[in-house]
Write a protein that holds these residues in place. Structure first.
Motif, PDB file in Angstrom:
ATOM      1  N   THR A  11      76.968  95.893  37.269  1.00  0.00           N
ATOM      2  CA  THR A  11      78.420  96.205  37.596  1.00  0.00           C
ATOM      3  C   THR A  11      79.158  94.630  37.859  1.00  0.00           C
ATOM      4  O   THR A  11      80.407  94.916  37.549  1.00  0.00           O
ATOM      5  CB  THR A  11      78.594  96.801  38.996  1.00  0.00           C
ATOM      6  OG1 THR A  11      77.727  96.089  39.912  1.00  0.00           O
ATOM      7  CG2 THR A  11      78.308  98.235  38.996  1.00  0.00           C
ATOM      8  N   ASN A  16      82.153  94.398  35.313  1.00  0.00           N
ATOM      9  CA  ASN A  16      83.627  94.023  35.889  1.00  0.00           C
ATOM     10  C   ASN A  16      84.328  92.732  35.417  1.00  0.00           C
ATOM     11  O   ASN A  16      85.331  92.474  35.676  1.00  0.00           O
ATOM     12  CB  ASN A  16      83.576  94.188  37.605  1.00  0.00           C
ATOM     13  CG  ASN A  16      83.405  95.716  37.959  1.00  0.00           C
ATOM     14  OD1 ASN A  16      83.840  96.587  37.434  1.00  0.00           O
ATOM     15  ND2 ASN A  16      82.925  95.789  39.151  1.00  0.00           N
ATOM     16  N   ASN A  17      83.407  92.054  35.395  1.00  0.00           N
ATOM     17  CA  ASN A  17      83.733  90.299  34.723  1.00  0.00           C
ATOM     18  C   ASN A  17      84.391  90.497  33.422  1.00  0.00           C
ATOM     19  O   ASN A  17      85.220  89.609  33.028  1.00  0.00           O
ATOM     20  CB  ASN A  17      82.478  89.420  34.742  1.00  0.00           C
ATOM     21  CG  ASN A  17      82.928  88.090  34.688  1.00  0.00           C
ATOM     22  OD1 ASN A  17      84.042  87.623  35.134  1.00  0.00           O
ATOM     23  ND2 ASN A  17      82.325  87.310  34.038  1.00  0.00           N
ATOM     24  N   LEU A  57      86.605  92.901  32.620  1.00  0.00           N
ATOM     25  CA  LEU A  57      87.765  93.885  32.575  1.00  0.00           C
ATOM     26  C   LEU A  57      89.140  92.977  32.940  1.00  0.00           C
ATOM     27  O   LEU A  57      89.160  91.846  33.215  1.00  0.00           O
ATOM     28  CB  LEU A  57      87.521  94.762  34.036  1.00  0.00           C
ATOM     29  CG  LEU A  57      86.434  95.681  33.942  1.00  0.00           C
ATOM     30  CD1 LEU A  57      86.333  96.584  35.153  1.00  0.00           C
ATOM     31  CD2 LEU A  57      86.530  96.586  32.647  1.00  0.00           C
ATOM     32  N   ARG A 103      87.933  98.951  38.204  1.00  0.00           N
ATOM     33  CA  ARG A 103      86.593  98.459  38.229  1.00  0.00           C
ATOM     34  C   ARG A 103      85.581  99.328  38.768  1.00  0.00           C
ATOM     35  O   ARG A 103      85.806 100.388  39.455  1.00  0.00           O
ATOM     36  CB  ARG A 103      86.951  97.357  39.291  1.00  0.00           C
ATOM     37  CG  ARG A 103      87.949  96.355  38.938  1.00  0.00           C
ATOM     38  CD  ARG A 103      88.037  95.149  39.755  1.00  0.00           C
ATOM     39  NE  ARG A 103      87.268  93.928  39.410  1.00  0.00           N
ATOM     40  CZ  ARG A 103      87.778  93.252  38.191  1.00  0.00           C
ATOM     41  NH1 ARG A 103      88.896  93.653  37.632  1.00  0.00           N
ATOM     42  NH2 ARG A 103      87.112  92.389  37.823  1.00  0.00           N
ATOM     43  N   SER A 133      82.500 100.431  41.085  1.00  0.00           N
ATOM     44  CA  SER A 133      81.839  99.963  42.506  1.00  0.00           C
ATOM     45  C   SER A 133      80.375  99.682  42.196  1.00  0.00           C
ATOM     46  O   SER A 133      79.737 100.158  41.383  1.00  0.00           O
ATOM     47  CB  SER A 133      81.939 101.231  43.435  1.00  0.00           C
ATOM     48  OG  SER A 133      83.476 101.286  43.554  1.00  0.00           O
TER      49      SER A 133
END
Length: 581
Positions: A105, A109-110, A112, A118, A120
């Motif tokens: 994750t 998320n990095n 996006l 995002r 969890s």
């Protein structure tokens, strides 16, 4: 005709017998050993016996299903080990540098943008490498991914929003000592989403780095390309009932190409020849002849790392690595899904001599109307690919692929002398060893069909229920929502497609975002309600032997009427709460 091709021609009587027993509509076989290869296609008419096509039909298309996982793994290795180190690539690729051991994750998320949703954290913070090997990952979630009729339901937003909650709640159900190795479509859906975000398009990435350099011109990722390059007869799936009746599954409907989530777990439409080009290209790369960015290092990475299930087998990026002289081959087939406790599962391929032990990378893919099996042995330059457009009590691709391996490698099961093949070969004393092995597969096909047909029959009988008049439970129609999976159950009073009937009956539609199932019958059985096929011929998905095995919903009422519907799943109980005005 080469000796290799002649060898496979000799298998035709057994292949045709297996196709007859399973009532498989179309089958494509592509095999290679060292520098020799053979490709043959077969068809079984609605009436009459199965036949080998006089000319191999390379236009036949099949849905990959889980065979596609090896392509996702290859994409991931190219993105992390190649493109992230290339200073000329985009910044998104460079963000993947060293990503293998980072929590998934965090890496996802990095990538996006500011407006993206995002994800969890997943429980246990599985790394990218762990998801690739089905270790410390997410439990099976096919009941969320698709409806009981096989309709895909989830989209990108659904997965990002809810997979962490689902993973957390299923992780809470773990029993002490439970294995952390969990084969699950969810793991590879997550990895596909990672590639999609890094490249801005999984489809474009596949075309640029795999399909084009490997010359895979009969593999299609969207409906427009599929329609432009094939006709319905070349890509129509079929289902077979317990009494061997065959029927087209969802004719005129293409499932699985709507978005990246569907493609990740149902896969593109492809041909046996295109899969042969891919695995043949991997062998070339292994021998120092790169195909695009796929070189010897990539091939080695695909076969390295293993989540070991036992001393004989485990999961790798290539697929399930297993000894052939074990029960690993066939373990992920539709045959095992229908009857996981089968007394026939001790059938093993054997080994060529008393001392030799051969292992292979084994891939199996099945979706309603489709089955496929691949065995890949890079050290011996061997692969076997068998694809069919039919699902039912017998997965023909499972047995035919093993029969081909038996022939190529001269495998000799230790229990071969005790096989009873008298039903197919009357004079046992005069049977050559090869004839006995081939006859055994035909015998085994009949046994598996009969065993699985009993399970299919049970499902058909539970599915064959009369409609429930809405007047019998007039407070049931309405919309119910499950916060865990983001899905709706919409129970309706159905009076025909044109509302032409005076009295309505219960139907239910399962919805998620913009996607929804067909109108399925919702039948009262005692105090519960059961989802059934929309017509008289059972067309429920193969997942009704797995994630959708329980199709019955309990009803909870309060003073205002029906409050909720709930169903016990494989791991959790799903609650659908009625929405009130």
């Amino acid at each position: 005709m080469s000796s290799f091709q002649q060898t496979f021609k000799a298998l035709d009587p057994s292949v045709l017998a297996i196709l007859d027993i399973s009532n498989t509509a179309r089958c494509s076989i592509y095999c290679r050993a060292e520098k020799e290869e053979t490709h043959a296609t077969y068809h079984k008419p609605a009436t009459g016996p199965a036949q080998r096509d006089p000319k191999c039909d390379e236009g036949l298309l099949f849905q990959c299903a889980s065979l596609f996982k090896v392509f996702i793994a290859t994409c991931l290795i190219l993105a992390i080990d190649k493109l992230s180190l290339d200073p000329s690539t985009t910044n998104r690729y460079r963000k993947l540098k060293g990503a293998w051991n980072e929590p998934f994750t965090v890496v996802f998320n990095n990538l996006l943008g500011a407006d993206d949703y995002r994800m969890s954290p997943l429980p246990g913070d599985p790394s990218v490498q762990q998801l690739l090997l089905h270790y410390n990952g997410v439990y099976d979630m096919n009941h969320i991914l698709l409806a009981p009729d096989g309709t895909p339901l989830q989209c990108l937003r659904d997965v990002v929003d809810r997979i962490s909650q689902y993973a957390e709640e299923t992780r809470e159900q773990e029993v002490e000592g439970e294995s952390w190795i969990r084969y699950s479509n969810a793991n590879y859906i997550l990895l596909a989403l990672l590639i999609d975000k890094a490249s801005e398009s999984l489809n474009d990435f596949l075309r640029e780095y795999i399909f084009k350099p490997f010359e895979m011109e009969r593999t299609f990722l969207n409906l427009q390309d599929l329609d432009s390059n094939s006709n319905e007869s070349q890509r129509q799936p079929h289902v077979v009932s317990s009494d061997r009746r065959r029927r087209s599954f969802r004719p005129g409907t293409i499932l699985g190409l709507f978005d990246v989530v569907e493609i990740a777990w149902l896969g593109p439409y492809t041909s046996a020849a295109d899969l042969g080009r891919f695995f043949g290209g991997l062998l070339s790369a292994k021998d120092g002849k790169p195909i695009g960015l796929v070189d010897e290092a990539v091939v080695e990475s695909l076969g390295s790392g293993i989540s070991r299930v036992d001393k004989h087998s485990g999961y790798t990026p290539y697929g399930f690595y297993t000894a052939l002289n074990s029960t690993g081959p066939g373990s992920h087939s539709l045959n095992r899904l229908i009857s996981p406790d089968s007394n026939l599962k001790d059938h093993v391929l054997g080994k060529p001599s008393r001392d030799d032990e051969i292992s292979a990378f084994y891939l199996a893919g099945s979706a309603t109307g489709w089955t496929g099996t691949v065995y890949f042995i890079p050290s011996k330059h061997i692969f076997v690919i068998v694809l069919t457009n039919t699902s039912g009590p017998l997965d023909a691709s499972d047995l035919i692929s093993r029969l081909c391996l038996q022939e190529i490698l001269l495998l000799r099961p230790s229990k071969a002398d005790s096989w009873d093949v008298s039903h197919y070969l009357r004079s046992r004393s005069m049977i050559a060893p090869d004839g006995r092995y081939r006859a055994h597969y035909v015998e085994l096909a009949g046994q598996i069909f009969e065993e699985n047909a009993r399970k299919v029959k049970e499902l058909e009988q539970r599915d064959d229920q009369p409609d429930t008049p809405t007047s019998d439970c007039s407070d049931l129609p309405g919309r119910y929502f499950s916060s865990r999976n983001g899905q709706y159950l919409r129970v309706v009073d159905w009076k025909g497609e044109d509302n032409e009937k005076a009295e309505g009956v219960l139907r239910v539609v399962i919805q998620s975002g913009t996607k929804s199932s067909q109108k399925l019958r919702f039948v009262k059985m005692g105090e519960k309600f059961r989802i059934c096929s929309p017509d008289t011929f059972s067309i429920l998905a193969i997942d009704c032997f797995g994630a959708w095995k329980n199709l019955e919903f309990e009803v909870e009422r309060d003073d205002a009427g029906v409050k909720s519907l709930s169903r016990q799943g494989m791991y959790l109980k799903d609650f659908f709460i009625r929405e009130r005005p």
